[in-house]
Design a protein around this motif. Structure first.
Motif, mmCIF file in Angstrom:
data_model
loop_
_atom_site.group_PDB
_atom_site.id
_atom_site.type_symbol
_atom_site.label_atom_id
_atom_site.label_comp_id
_atom_site.label_asym_id
_atom_site.label_seq_id
_atom_site.Cartn_x
_atom_site.Cartn_y
_atom_site.Cartn_z
ATOM 1 N N UNK A 1 0.883 -1.295 0.049
ATOM 2 C CA UNK A 1 -0.143 -0.013 -0.066
ATOM 3 C C UNK A 1 0.884 1.015 0.037
ATOM 4 N N UNK A 2 0.483 2.091 -0.721
ATOM 5 C CA UNK A 2 1.313 3.454 -0.899
ATOM 6 C C UNK A 2 0.538 4.295 0.262
ATOM 7 N N UNK A 3 1.521 4.843 1.250
ATOM 8 C CA UNK A 3 0.963 5.661 2.525
ATOM 9 C C UNK A 3 1.866 7.074 2.522
ATOM 10 N N UNK A 4 1.684 7.953 3.311
ATOM 11 C CA UNK A 4 2.382 8.821 3.687
ATOM 12 C C UNK A 4 3.094 8.709 4.955
ATOM 13 N N UNK A 5 4.354 9.327 5.106
ATOM 14 C CA UNK A 5 5.237 9.438 6.294
ATOM 15 C C UNK A 5 5.249 10.737 6.879
ATOM 16 N N UNK A 6 5.158 10.672 8.182
ATOM 17 C CA UNK A 6 5.421 11.983 9.032
ATOM 18 C C UNK A 6 6.779 11.731 9.799
ATOM 19 N N UNK A 7 7.657 12.124 9.047
ATOM 20 C CA UNK A 7 8.998 11.743 9.788
ATOM 21 C C UNK A 7 9.044 12.655 10.978
ATOM 22 N N UNK A 8 8.789 13.779 11.315
ATOM 23 C CA UNK A 8 8.915 14.556 12.205
ATOM 24 C C UNK A 8 8.066 13.972 13.549
ATOM 25 N N UNK A 9 6.889 13.533 13.410
ATOM 26 C CA UNK A 9 6.194 12.778 14.424
ATOM 27 C C UNK A 9 6.391 11.340 14.440
ATOM 28 N N UNK A 10 7.152 10.757 13.335
ATOM 29 C CA UNK A 10 7.358 9.119 13.455
ATOM 30 C C UNK A 10 6.170 8.337 13.170
ATOM 31 N N UNK A 11 5.209 9.045 12.184
ATOM 32 C CA UNK A 11 3.716 8.397 12.016
ATOM 33 C C UNK A 11 3.829 7.912 10.483
ATOM 34 N N UNK A 12 3.098 6.835 10.331
ATOM 35 C CA UNK A 12 2.573 6.575 8.922
ATOM 36 C C UNK A 12 1.040 6.926 8.898
ATOM 37 N N UNK A 13 0.586 7.284 7.826
ATOM 38 C CA UNK A 13 -0.627 7.858 7.700
ATOM 39 C C UNK A 13 -1.155 7.350 6.179
ATOM 40 N N UNK A 14 -2.513 7.662 5.826
ATOM 41 C CA UNK A 14 -2.946 7.428 4.666
ATOM 42 C C UNK A 14 -2.884 8.333 3.573
ATOM 43 N N UNK A 15 -2.348 9.713 3.995
ATOM 44 C CA UNK A 15 -2.216 10.563 3.074
ATOM 45 C C UNK A 15 -3.158 10.787 2.150
ATOM 46 N N UNK A 16 -4.499 10.995 2.474
ATOM 47 C CA UNK A 16 -5.792 11.115 1.624
ATOM 48 C C UNK A 16 -5.758 12.134 0.631
ATOM 49 N N UNK A 17 -5.098 13.313 1.426
ATOM 50 C CA UNK A 17 -5.134 14.539 0.459
ATOM 51 C C UNK A 17 -4.095 14.427 -0.751
ATOM 52 N N UNK A 18 -3.423 13.369 -0.777
ATOM 53 C CA UNK A 18 -2.406 13.256 -2.007
ATOM 54 C C UNK A 18 -3.094 12.124 -2.941
ATOM 55 N N UNK A 19 -4.349 11.524 -2.488
ATOM 56 C CA UNK A 19 -4.939 10.921 -3.422
ATOM 57 C C UNK A 19 -4.238 9.659 -4.086
ATOM 58 N N UNK A 20 -3.274 8.929 -3.455
ATOM 59 C CA UNK A 20 -2.210 7.863 -4.027
ATOM 60 C C UNK A 20 -3.028 6.769 -4.578
ATOM 61 N N UNK A 21 -2.609 6.240 -5.662
ATOM 62 C CA UNK A 21 -3.260 5.145 -5.983
ATOM 63 C C UNK A 21 -3.458 3.714 -5.314
ATOM 64 N N UNK A 22 -4.187 2.995 -5.502
ATOM 65 C CA UNK A 22 -4.378 1.730 -5.056
ATOM 66 C C UNK A 22 -3.532 0.837 -5.843
ATOM 67 N N UNK A 23 -2.578 -0.057 -5.169
ATOM 68 C CA UNK A 23 -1.885 -0.877 -5.845
ATOM 69 C C UNK A 23 -2.256 -2.330 -6.028
ATOM 70 N N UNK A 24 -1.962 -3.326 -7.179
ATOM 71 C CA UNK A 24 -2.466 -4.518 -7.080
ATOM 72 C C UNK A 24 -1.986 -5.503 -6.050
ATOM 73 N N UNK A 25 -3.107 -6.282 -5.543
ATOM 74 C CA UNK A 25 -2.762 -6.957 -4.544
ATOM 75 C C UNK A 25 -1.645 -8.232 -4.829
#
Length: 333
Positions: A196-220
């Motif tokens: 899955x493509x995700x967003x990373x907040x390096x300063x906060x140390x968190x993975x997120x869904x990054x919905x505002x970037x509207x990342x593509x869905x990957x083939x499973x």
């Protein structure tokens, strides 16, 4: 072409003009150096300490010249404790038993030994290089990101990433866009599909869904890895399916599907060596400031990783030199 200053019987005005010309030429010198200077990183040792999930591994930082093919420096980078153990109240200090242990991953039981993997070497917009390392343990998988100064090899900061969907999730690749978004590929199970493509907040140390970037869905049923940013701000990477062919892909965040509004994953070309499909997946990708794509691979399973130039039009990869590292990158000048 570099400017060479010779002694001349001219006055101060001429000397001043020559000095100005030299200063104007300095950025081109820096560009030429960054064009040929390729960085590589590898785990220094596989002996894993009991507090390994709380710090980055010892690594070896290697610099090679892509023009001469020679290795120019090799620096040992010691481990560093992650900083957000003190700032994130939900992040526990983890102790592990460094022994073989049977643990459950989705769909199967695996006998596994605690081990370190480097999954990405990523140029960041501040000029540092991010080294993503993953450790798999009987207590789950842990992802840490170290920031390395490419000029000195100094480890200037480390963060453990939390917020993944499962305890078995790992960060398998990371790329920084020019507008400072960090996009990663997460595996739900020890580097295996689905991804899955995700967003990373390096300063906060968190993975997120990054919905505002509207990342593509990957083939499973495909493996995705090796994200890298091109000169056109388009993200490149690799993908391999059950048929075994390795393809170069790209993700253009400005090219979106009409129905979903999400960015699209498109195939650029199938990668080949000597006119034949690759037997093994690519280990790493890097794009020089001039736009040349390089691949780190072990296509013939000879036991040594090698550096290749990639022809984006034909998909042919051409041998440059043996390069025994885990990941590669060019720094941002």
């Amino acid at each position: 072409m570099y400017i060479r200053i010779r002694r001349r019987r001219f006055g101060q005005l001429v000397l001043s003009g020559a000095a100005t010309a030299v200063l104007a030429n300095l950025p081109r010198r820096a560009y030429a150096q960054s064009e040929s200077q390729l960085y590589g990183v590898q785990v220094a040792k596989q002996e894993v300490a009991t507090d390994a999930p709380n710090k980055t591994p010892d690594t070896v930082f290697v610099v090679a010249d892509t023009v001469t093919g020679k290795e120019t420096s090799r620096i040992n980078v010691p481990s560093r404790q992650v900083s957000n153990l003190q700032t994130d109240t939900k992040l526990d200090s983890v102790q592990i038993d460094n022994t073989d242990a049977s643990r459950r991953v989705p769909g199967k039981s695996v006998l596994t030994r605690t081990r370190e993997r480097i999954t990405s070497l990523t140029p960041l917009t501040d000029g540092t290089l991010a080294v993503v390392s993953v450790i798999n343990t009987p207590r789950g998988n842990f992802t840490r990101v170290a920031q390395i100064n490419p000029k000195t090899g100094e480890n200037i900061g480390a963060t453990r990433i939390s917020g993944f969907e499962t305890n078995s999730s790992t960060l398998e690749s990371l790329v920084a866009t020019k507008d400072n978004n960090l996009i990663g590929i997460a595996s739900f199970s020890d580097g295996l599909p689905p991804f899955k493509l995700i967003g990373i907040d390096l300063k906060g140390g968190k993975a997120n869904n990054a919905e505002r970037l509207a990342l593509p869905t990957l083939f499973p049923n495909r493996r995705y890895s090796n994200l890298v940013l091109g000169r056109d701000n388009v993200i490149y990477g690799t993908s391999i399916g059950s048929e075994g062919s390795v393809v170069l892909i790209k993700i253009d965040l400005n090219d979106r599907a009409a129905i979903t509004g999400r960015a699209k994953v498109t195939t650029v070309v199938e990668l080949q060596l000597d006119g034949k499909d690759l037997e093994n997946d690519i280990l790493g990708l890097a794009i020089s400031p001039g736009g040349q794509i390089y691949a780190l691979a072990n296509p013939t399973s000879k036991g040594t990783n090698s550096l290749f130039r990639v022809d984006e039009k034909s998909g042919a990869i051409r041998f440059v030199r043996d390069f025994q590292v885990d990941k590669i990158a060019f720094a941002i000048a």
